[in-house]
Design an enzyme around this catalytic site. Structure first.
Site, PDB file in Angstrom:
ATOM      1  N   GLY A 162       8.687  -5.922  35.118  1.00  0.00           N
ATOM      2  CA  GLY A 162       7.794  -5.198  34.223  1.00  0.00           C
ATOM      3  C   GLY A 162       7.207  -5.968  33.066  1.00  0.00           C
ATOM      4  N   TYR A 171      -7.008   0.196  38.685  1.00  0.00           N
ATOM      5  CA  TYR A 171      -6.392   0.394  37.356  1.00  0.00           C
ATOM      6  C   TYR A 171      -7.357   0.089  36.228  1.00  0.00           C
ATOM      7  CZ  TYR A 171      -2.587  -0.808  40.569  1.00  0.00           C
ATOM      8  OH  TYR A 171      -1.757  -0.906  41.652  1.00  0.00           O
ATOM      9  N   GLU A 205      14.088  -8.521  37.855  1.00  0.00           N
ATOM     10  CA  GLU A 205      13.155  -8.511  38.994  1.00  0.00           C
ATOM     11  C   GLU A 205      11.723  -8.786  38.543  1.00  0.00           C
ATOM     12  OE1 GLU A 205      13.584  -4.552  40.574  1.00  0.00           O
ATOM     13  OE2 GLU A 205      15.632  -4.885  41.258  1.00  0.00           O
ATOM     14  N   PRO A 206      11.460  -9.929  37.932  1.00  0.00           N
ATOM     15  CA  PRO A 206      10.092 -10.174  37.471  1.00  0.00           C
ATOM     16  C   PRO A 206       9.162 -10.497  38.633  1.00  0.00           C
ATOM     17  CG  PRO A 206      11.406 -12.149  37.211  1.00  0.00           C
ATOM     18  CD  PRO A 206      12.347 -11.087  37.720  1.00  0.00           C
ATOM     19  N   GLY A 207       7.953  -9.992  38.573  1.00  0.00           N
ATOM     20  CA  GLY A 207       6.939 -10.324  39.577  1.00  0.00           C
ATOM     21  C   GLY A 207       5.745 -10.955  38.880  1.00  0.00           C
ATOM     22  N   ARG A 259      -7.502  -4.555  41.911  1.00  0.00           N
ATOM     23  CA  ARG A 259      -7.021  -4.146  40.594  1.00  0.00           C
ATOM     24  C   ARG A 259      -8.107  -3.560  39.687  1.00  0.00           C
ATOM     25  NH1 ARG A 259      -4.698  -6.665  37.157  1.00  0.00           N
ATOM     26  NH2 ARG A 259      -3.042  -5.157  36.800  1.00  0.00           N
ATOM     27  N   CYS A 295     -20.227  -1.175  50.081  1.00  0.00           N
ATOM     28  CA  CYS A 295     -21.119  -0.062  49.753  1.00  0.00           C
ATOM     29  C   CYS A 295     -20.390   1.040  48.971  1.00  0.00           C
ATOM     30  CB  CYS A 295     -21.743   0.485  51.022  1.00  0.00           C
ATOM     31  SG  CYS A 295     -20.683   0.219  52.443  1.00  0.00           S
ATOM     32  N   GLU A 296     -19.859   0.692  47.838  1.00  0.00           N
ATOM     33  CA  GLU A 296     -19.249   1.671  46.931  1.00  0.00           C
ATOM     34  C   GLU A 296     -19.557   1.222  45.508  1.00  0.00           C
ATOM     35  OE1 GLU A 296     -15.412   3.233  47.320  1.00  0.00           O
ATOM     36  OE2 GLU A 296     -15.212   2.745  49.442  1.00  0.00           O
TER      37      GLU A 296
HETATM   38  N1  LLP Z   1      11.042  -4.079  40.559  1.00  0.00           N
HETATM   39  C1  LLP Z   1      10.575  -2.914  41.050  1.00  0.00           C
HETATM   40  C2  LLP Z   1      11.515  -1.922  41.560  1.00  0.00           C
HETATM   41  C3  LLP Z   1       9.189  -2.659  41.046  1.00  0.00           C
HETATM   42  O1  LLP Z   1       8.742  -1.500  41.540  1.00  0.00           O
HETATM   43  C4  LLP Z   1       8.301  -3.630  40.541  1.00  0.00           C
HETATM   44  C5  LLP Z   1       6.852  -3.396  40.538  1.00  0.00           C
HETATM   45  C6  LLP Z   1       8.840  -4.849  40.064  1.00  0.00           C
HETATM   46  C7  LLP Z   1      10.218  -5.026  40.069  1.00  0.00           C
HETATM   47  C8  LLP Z   1       7.978  -5.963  39.532  1.00  0.00           C
HETATM   48  O2  LLP Z   1       7.273  -5.594  38.416  1.00  0.00           O
HETATM   49  P1  LLP Z   1       6.425  -6.679  37.594  1.00  0.00           P
HETATM   50  O3  LLP Z   1       7.402  -7.647  36.984  1.00  0.00           O
HETATM   51  O4  LLP Z   1       5.515  -7.356  38.542  1.00  0.00           O
HETATM   52  O5  LLP Z   1       5.711  -5.888  36.592  1.00  0.00           O
HETATM   53  N2  LLP Z   1      -0.087  -3.138  41.744  1.00  0.00           N
HETATM   54  C9  LLP Z   1       0.130  -2.995  40.324  1.00  0.00           C
HETATM   55  C10 LLP Z   1       1.563  -3.275  39.925  1.00  0.00           C
HETATM   56  C11 LLP Z   1       2.576  -2.419  40.655  1.00  0.00           C
HETATM   57  C12 LLP Z   1       3.995  -2.722  40.265  1.00  0.00           C
HETATM   58  C13 LLP Z   1       4.948  -2.001  41.152  1.00  0.00           C
HETATM   59  N3  LLP Z   1       6.322  -2.303  40.940  1.00  0.00           N
HETATM   60  C14 LLP Z   1      -0.853  -3.890  39.579  1.00  0.00           C
HETATM   61  O6  LLP Z   1      -1.664  -4.555  40.226  1.00  0.00           O
HETATM   62  O7  LLP Z   1      -0.845  -3.916  38.351  1.00  0.00           O
END
Ligand code: LLP
Length: 417
Positions: free
Chosen positions: A239, A316, A273-275, A312, A342-343
């Site tokens: 997050g 969002y 759990e960073p993404g 995105r 075409c949107e």
């Molecule tokens: N752990 C869980 C259980 C999650 O559901 C998520 C993201 C993460 C970790 C990683 O979160 P992060 O560190 O990346 O914020 N598609 C959207 C973001 C959806 C996130 C869903 N869950 C966007 O493009 O902003």
């Protein structure tokens, strides 16, 4: 900090001119920087130095095999939400006991796959899921290691579609019900309780919501302790936000310090759990200008990437900086950058001040490494873009651009037609 920089008005990824890649690979393509990925992972992991922790990269942000392999080599674990992500993770070399599995809708085949693989833990999101995992573990003569995902009812102050820790959201189990879920789990023959988990949302730019969630989990851990249910892992989810425009999210070390302060002397192994914070600013989308078009009230720059390549902005209302790959001088102008679909929602950027561009010029949509390619689609039978990675002065195509043959692969027309 990332390694997409201008030298003599030309954008480079590390030591490679972006233009050189475009000439050889064509457009559009996603481009990732090896040095940026490495730096971001290390900065995040090192921020927690001194704490017993496992950083599990959240696969959903970017499941490219090259990205996964690199992170596995750097010592990352993996956070998955599907059998497909488990498949990729194992192929990329993640050790099963470094894989955590979240998600509200795990199917039987996915649960079985994870049990057979021997993952670190399932993050349980409902009582029905708990019952099913107990049943499947018994059937397969396995022990399922679980944590319960708690919904702490905390407002992460982000876009509503990516807020997950409010009581109106579908995720997790509220704190009081979680206690009874733990009691129930503790009586199950093939369930072993190992952890507690939460994930309150994504692109969070303040520390407070994380602290609030952690306080709530900490007090639950203490209550569970008095009930004779010890907790070994505390999974804080992901997050942490990044800078797309003017946001100034906490640095990983500030985030780590805040977590450490709330944890105090609680003996626990932390899972993170960073993404986005790992891959977001490590990738860009490169597209070519096809046309310029003046409407009555707006000017448009039409590119060969559209909403199917980068969802995105339309999903969002997300902001991605649009930069010229080769800087030019001249009168800036204001335009929407739009795709060929075409949107009216098919835009990559709106009302942007741009330096002069013309057909054939390249634009870079910045900060597109997370939730970029993974959310792309074949809408309008458009071929999904290529993916490229740079390391120093080398680059490699890590995913080929799709072909027309790829588009219809797997389809068949039944005899009754
Ligand atoms: N752990 C869980 C259980 C999650 O559901 C998520 C993201 C993460 C970790 C990683 O979160 P992060 O560190 O990346 O914020 N598609 C959207 C973001 C959806 C996130 C869903 N869950 C966007 O493009 O902003």
């Amino acid at each position: 900090m990332h390694y997409f920089q201008y030298h003599n008005n030309e954008m480079y990824c590390e030591d490679v001119p972006v233009q050189t890649i475009a000439r050889q690979v064509g457009t559009p393509f996603y481009l990732y920087s090896h040095a940026t990925l490495t730096r971001h992972f290390k900065a995040f992991n090192d921020a927690f130095e001194g704490l017993d922790r496992l950083v599990c990269f959240s696969a959903k942000a970017n499941t490219s095999m090259a990205v996964l392999k690199l992170l596995a080599k750097l010592g990352s674990g993996l956070d998955i939400v599907s059998g497909g992500e488990l498949f990729r993770g194992l192929k990329a070399g993640f050790s099963p006991d470094h894989i955590v599995y979240s998600g509200v809708g795990k199917r039987v085949d996915e649960i079985d796959f994870a049990l057979e693989a021997g993952i670190l833990m399932f993050n349980i999101e409902s009582l029905e899921e708990l019952e099913l995992i107990q049943l499947r573990a018994a059937a397969l003569h396995k022990k399922a290691f679980v944590s319960i995902r708690v919904n702490p009812d905390v407002d992460p102050k982000t876009h509503p579609y990516i807020s997950t820790g409010l009581k109106k959201n579908k995720f997790g189990i509220d704190t009081e019900s979680a206690l009874s879920a733990y009691q129930r789990a503790s009586r199950m023959s093939h369930i072993s309780i190992v952890g507690i988990d939460c994930h309150i949302g994504s692109q969070i730019t303040e520390i407070q919501p994380f602290e609030d969630a952690l306080k709530s989990l900490k007090s639950l851990i203490q209550r569970l302790g008095t009930m004779g249910i010890p907790i070994r892992y505390l999974d804080m989810g992901g997050g942490l936000g990044i800078t797309y425009r003017e946001e100034s999210p906490p640095q990983p070390f500030e985030y780590a310090r805040a977590i450490s302060n709330v944890l105090g002397d609680l003996k626990i192994q932390l899972i993170l759990e960073p993404g986005r914070v790992i891959v977001g600013n490590a990738g860009i989308l490169v597209t070519q200008v096809l046309y310029r078009k003046k409407g009555l009230v707006k000017e448009f720059v039409i590119t060969d990437a559209g909403m199917n390549d980068l969802m995105r902005p339309i999903l969002y209302n997300a902001y991605h900086e649009a930069l010229p790959v080769v800087q030019s001088s001249g009168e800036p102008f204001t335009a929407d950058i739009v795709g060929p679909i075409c949107e009216t929602g098919d835009f990559l950027a709106q009302d942007r001040q741009l330096t002069p561009v013309q057909s054939g010029d390249l634009l870079a949509l910045m900060s597109a490494g997370a939730y970029g390619f993974v959310m792309s689609s074949n809408y309008c039978s458009r071929l999904r873009a290529a993916e490229v990675m740079v390391k120093g002065d080398q680059f490699a195509v890590i995913k080929n651009r799709e072909t027309y043959a790829d588009l219809i692969a797997g389809e068949s027309v039944p005899a009754f037609i």
